[in-house]
Design an enzyme around this catalytic site. Structure first.
Site, PDB file in Angstrom:
ATOM      1  N   HIS A  56      -3.266 -48.635  46.312  1.00 37.13           N
ATOM      2  CA  HIS A  56      -4.046 -47.394  46.324  1.00 37.13           C
ATOM      3  C   HIS A  56      -3.481 -46.476  47.408  1.00 37.13           C
ATOM      4  O   HIS A  56      -3.669 -46.708  48.600  1.00 37.13           O
ATOM      5  CB  HIS A  56      -5.520 -47.689  46.595  1.00 37.13           C
ATOM      6  CG  HIS A  56      -6.422 -46.502  46.442  1.00 37.13           C
ATOM      7  ND1 HIS A  56      -7.392 -46.415  45.473  1.00 37.13           N
ATOM      8  CD2 HIS A  56      -6.518 -45.345  47.142  1.00 37.13           C
ATOM      9  CE1 HIS A  56      -8.043 -45.267  45.583  1.00 37.13           C
ATOM     10  NE2 HIS A  56      -7.514 -44.600  46.602  1.00 37.13           N
ATOM     11  N   HIS A  58      -2.077 -42.060  48.034  1.00 36.15           N
ATOM     12  CA  HIS A  58      -2.030 -40.684  47.534  1.00 36.15           C
ATOM     13  C   HIS A  58      -0.738 -40.053  48.028  1.00 36.15           C
ATOM     14  O   HIS A  58      -0.701 -39.416  49.078  1.00 36.15           O
ATOM     15  CB  HIS A  58      -3.245 -39.895  48.019  1.00 36.15           C
ATOM     16  CG  HIS A  58      -4.548 -40.357  47.450  1.00 36.15           C
ATOM     17  ND1 HIS A  58      -5.113 -39.795  46.317  1.00 36.15           N
ATOM     18  CD2 HIS A  58      -5.388 -41.345  47.838  1.00 36.15           C
ATOM     19  CE1 HIS A  58      -6.264 -40.414  46.044  1.00 36.15           C
ATOM     20  NE2 HIS A  58      -6.443 -41.361  46.958  1.00 36.15           N
ATOM     21  N   GLN A 152      -9.107 -35.179  41.468  1.00 40.63           N
ATOM     22  CA  GLN A 152      -9.678 -35.220  42.811  1.00 40.63           C
ATOM     23  C   GLN A 152     -10.954 -34.384  42.931  1.00 40.63           C
ATOM     24  O   GLN A 152     -11.881 -34.748  43.651  1.00 40.63           O
ATOM     25  CB  GLN A 152      -8.648 -34.723  43.833  1.00 40.63           C
ATOM     26  CG  GLN A 152      -9.146 -34.642  45.266  1.00 40.63           C
ATOM     27  CD  GLN A 152      -9.482 -35.990  45.870  1.00 40.63           C
ATOM     28  OE1 GLN A 152      -8.599 -36.689  46.359  1.00 40.63           O
ATOM     29  NE2 GLN A 152     -10.745 -36.389  45.832  1.00 40.63           N
ATOM     30  N   HIS A 210     -11.944 -44.010  41.636  1.00 37.25           N
ATOM     31  CA  HIS A 210     -12.604 -43.898  42.934  1.00 37.25           C
ATOM     32  C   HIS A 210     -14.094 -44.027  42.626  1.00 37.25           C
ATOM     33  O   HIS A 210     -14.680 -43.153  41.985  1.00 37.25           O
ATOM     34  CB  HIS A 210     -12.336 -42.526  43.555  1.00 37.25           C
ATOM     35  CG  HIS A 210     -10.977 -42.365  44.150  1.00 37.25           C
ATOM     36  ND1 HIS A 210      -9.820 -42.527  43.423  1.00 37.25           N
ATOM     37  CD2 HIS A 210     -10.594 -42.040  45.418  1.00 37.25           C
ATOM     38  CE1 HIS A 210      -8.787 -42.304  44.223  1.00 37.25           C
ATOM     39  NE2 HIS A 210      -9.224 -42.005  45.431  1.00 37.25           N
ATOM     40  N   GLU A 213     -17.626 -44.150  46.574  1.00 41.45           N
ATOM     41  CA  GLU A 213     -17.091 -44.056  47.938  1.00 41.45           C
ATOM     42  C   GLU A 213     -18.068 -43.248  48.794  1.00 41.45           C
ATOM     43  O   GLU A 213     -17.814 -42.111  49.178  1.00 41.45           O
ATOM     44  CB  GLU A 213     -15.698 -43.420  47.944  1.00 41.45           C
ATOM     45  CG  GLU A 213     -15.004 -43.551  49.289  1.00 41.45           C
ATOM     46  CD  GLU A 213     -13.635 -42.909  49.317  1.00 41.45           C
ATOM     47  OE1 GLU A 213     -12.982 -43.006  50.365  1.00 41.45           O
ATOM     48  OE2 GLU A 213     -13.215 -42.306  48.320  1.00 41.45           O
ATOM     49  N   ASP A 309      -4.264 -46.299  51.305  1.00 36.96           N
ATOM     50  CA  ASP A 309      -4.998 -45.110  50.864  1.00 36.96           C
ATOM     51  C   ASP A 309      -4.333 -43.816  51.312  1.00 36.96           C
ATOM     52  O   ASP A 309      -3.902 -43.028  50.490  1.00 36.96           O
ATOM     53  CB  ASP A 309      -6.455 -45.155  51.322  1.00 36.96           C
ATOM     54  CG  ASP A 309      -7.346 -44.189  50.539  1.00 36.96           C
ATOM     55  OD1 ASP A 309      -6.832 -43.455  49.680  1.00 36.96           O
ATOM     56  OD2 ASP A 309      -8.555 -44.185  50.773  1.00 36.96           O
ATOM     57  N   TRP A 315      -7.928 -36.699  54.883  1.00 33.74           N
ATOM     58  CA  TRP A 315      -8.928 -37.759  54.933  1.00 33.74           C
ATOM     59  C   TRP A 315      -8.700 -38.743  56.089  1.00 33.74           C
ATOM     60  O   TRP A 315      -9.621 -39.404  56.521  1.00 33.74           O
ATOM     61  CB  TRP A 315      -8.934 -38.544  53.612  1.00 33.74           C
ATOM     62  CG  TRP A 315      -9.443 -37.741  52.469  1.00 33.74           C
ATOM     63  CD1 TRP A 315     -10.724 -37.691  51.983  1.00 33.74           C
ATOM     64  CD2 TRP A 315      -8.677 -36.854  51.645  1.00 33.74           C
ATOM     65  NE1 TRP A 315     -10.800 -36.828  50.926  1.00 33.74           N
ATOM     66  CE2 TRP A 315      -9.557 -36.295  50.690  1.00 33.74           C
ATOM     67  CE3 TRP A 315      -7.336 -36.471  51.614  1.00 33.74           C
ATOM     68  CZ2 TRP A 315      -9.142 -35.387  49.719  1.00 33.74           C
ATOM     69  CZ3 TRP A 315      -6.924 -35.553  50.656  1.00 33.74           C
ATOM     70  CH2 TRP A 315      -7.820 -35.028  49.724  1.00 33.74           C
TER      71      TRP A 315
END
Length: 417
Positions: A56, A58, A152, A210, A213, A309, A315
Site C-alpha cells: 500500500h 501512493h 481519492q 481504503h 480509515e 503508505d 498525509w
C-alpha cells in the site's frame, strides 16, 4: 548460468540450506547440493527471506509535503485530502514519474521488490494513472508494481468519479479502489462499495479499498465489503486497507466480524506509522493508537500485512520505504512481541503481503518459483528484527539487484571492534 548459494538460514529450516538457481528459478533447496559448473556464493549462515512487499503506497503523492499549499496543519487524514485536492492539478506526467522513480529507488534499495500503488483518478485527464502505468512497464525488471484505480476524492463525492475509476481499469490498472468513508453520506459510501465489487467482477480485477480509515466506530463499510466479496466468491482477491475504526468498535461486533472476514478470505493492510500519526487527533486522553486489530485478526486466522503508505506527502511528513522500520513500529504499536510473534513477524512484510497481492504462484522460497530473495545481515529472524537488520543482497529472478558489504567498526578497544 547456474548459481549455488550455500549456507543460508531459512526461517522454518532446522539446518543451513543451499539454494540452487537456474534460469531465474529455484531448482533445488536442500541442506547440501552438488552442482557442476555453478557459481558458488557462501552466505555464511545469514538469514534468507523472500523479497519485501509494500502492499500500500501512493507513488503519485511522494515528496509533495513541502509543496506550496500542501502543508497539513492539523495532521488529519481529511485535511491531507483537502491539501492534495488543492495542489495536485499542477503535476505533470514527467514530474510524477520523476518523484515516483526516486521513491521506488529508496524502496528497492531497502529490499522491496513488490509494490501496490494507488493512483488518484479523481482527475479528468488521469495524469497520475497514465504516468504510473508507464512507470510500471519501465521498471518491471527491478520491481513488480500493481496499480489501483483509486478515487481519492470519492467515487460519488467527486463528479463522475465512478466513471473515472472504470476508465482506469480499462487503461490497465490491476485493482479497483474506493474510499467509502469519505463519501458525502453513508448511502453513497455503500454505493461505492457495491460499485467496486461490480467493477472487479466485470473486469476480473482485484479489489483494494481504503476502508474505515477513521476513529468513528460507526464507520463499518468493511462489513458490506466482506459480505459482497463472500457472495461473489472473490474474498481472497479483496483487500480492506486501514480499517482503523475496527480498533474503536465494541468487542462483540469486532469478534463477530472476524469470523466473517475469515469465512470470506479477506485480506487486511495496516499502515502502522501513518495511522498512529493521523488517527486519534480528536482524542484528548486516553488517546487511541488508531490502528486496526492486527494481533486479533491474525489470531483469528485472517491475513494481515504491513505497508508504508506515504513518503513525505500531505498525509505523512516522513517515510523512506524501509519495511523493516514499518515492521518495527507495527509490532510495538500492536503489542506483538512475544518470542513466537517476533520469530514470525517478518511474514507481515513478506509472505502475507504476497498473499494480499495474489502473487503466491511465483513468490516464495521453493523449487519452481522465481529465484527472488533477500540476504539479511543477521543469523536469525529474532536477530534480524532486534537489530533492524539491513539487506546485504537482493536477488530478483536470479539476477542480483545489489549487494552490500556488512558494516564494520574500527576501534582500539577489542570490545568495540
Amino acid at each position: 548460468m547456474k548459481k549455488l548459494y550455500r549456507n543460508a538460514t531459512l526461517i522454518d529450516a532446522k539446518a543451513p540450506q543451499d539454494l540452487l538457481v537456474e534460469e531465474g528459478k529455484f531448482t533445488a533447496i536442500a541442506p547440501h547440493i552438488e552442482a557442476d559448473a555453478a557459481e558458488t556464493i557462501d552466505l555464511g549462515g545469514r538469514l534468507v527471506v523472500p523479497p519485501y512487499v509494500d502492499p500500500h503506497l501512493h507513488l503519485d503523492y511522494v515528496y509533495t509535503a513541502r509543496g506550496e499549499g500542501a502543508t497539513n496543519g492539523t495532521g488529519t487524514l481529511f485535511e491531507g485530502i483537502q491539501r492534495w485536492s488543492e495542489t495536485k492539478a499542477g503535476a505533470s506526467s514527467e514530474e510524477i514519474k520523476r518523484r515516483a522513480r526516486q521513491a521506488v529507488r529508496e524502496e528497492v534499495r531497502a529490499g522491496v521488490q513488490y509494490i501496490r500503488t494507488h493512483a488518484d483518478v479523481t482527475d479528468p485527464s488521469l495524469t497520475a494513472l497514465k504516468a504510473l502505468l508507464e512507470l510500471r512497464e519501465e521498471l518491471k525488471d527491478i520491481v513488480t508494481i500493481q496499480i489501483v484505480s483509486f478515487p481519492q476524492e470519492g467515487m460519488y463525492a467527486y463528479p463522475h468519479g465512478a466513471e473515472l475509476v472504470e476508465e482506469g481499469l480499462r487503461l490497465g490498472a490491476d485493482c479497483v479502489g474506493g474510499i467509502p468513508h469519505y463519501e458525502l453520506a453513508r448511502e453513497f459510501g455503500e454505493k461505492s462499495v457495491h460499485k467496486a465489487v461490480e467493477l472487479a467482477v466485470k473486469y476480473d480485477k482485484l479489489i483494494d479499498l481504503h476502508c474505515d480509515e477513521t476513529d468513528d466506530d460507526q464507520s463499518r463499510f468493511v462489513e458490506l465489503l466482506t459480505a459482497l466479496a463472500y457472495m461473489e466468491g472473490i474474498g481472497e482477491r479483496t483487500t480492506a486497507s486501514h480499517t482503523c475504526s475496527l480498533g474503536s468498535v465494541n468487542n462483540a461486533y469486532a469478534f463477530r466480524m472476524m469470523a466473517n472476514f475469515r469465512r470470506a478470505g479477506l485480506n487486511f493492510i495496516s499502515c502502522p506509522t501513518e495511522n498512529i500519526y493521523l488517527e486519534g487527533r480528536q482524542d484528548s486522553y486516553p488517546k487511541r493508537r488508531g490502528l486496526t486489530r492486527v494481533k486479533e485478526l491474525l489470531a483469528a486466522g485472517v491475513n494481515v500485512c504491513f505497508a508504508q503508505d506515504s513518503i513525505e506527502d500531505p498525509w505523512y511528513p516522513l517515510g523512506n520505504g524501509n519495511m523493516m522500520n514499518i515492521l518495527d513500529h507495527g509490532i510495538h504499536i500492536c503489542q506483538m512481541m512475544s518470542f513466537a510473534e517476533i520469530d514470525h513477524a517478518l511474514d507481515l512484510i513478506t509472505t502475507n503481503g504476497a498473499r494480499t497481492l495474489h502473487i503466491e504462484d511465483t513468490y516464495g522460497l521453493a523449487p519452481g518459483k522465481d529465484a527472488s530473495f533477500l540476504v539479511l545481515d543477521a543469523p536469525s529472524p529474532f536477530e534480524a528484527i532486534r537489530q533492524r537488520a539491513g539487506v546485504l543482497r537482493s536477488v530478483r529472478r536470479g539476477e542480483e539487484l545489489f549487494t552490500r558489504v556488512p558494516a564494520q567498526t574500527r576501534s582500539k578497544y577489542d570490545l568495540l571492534a
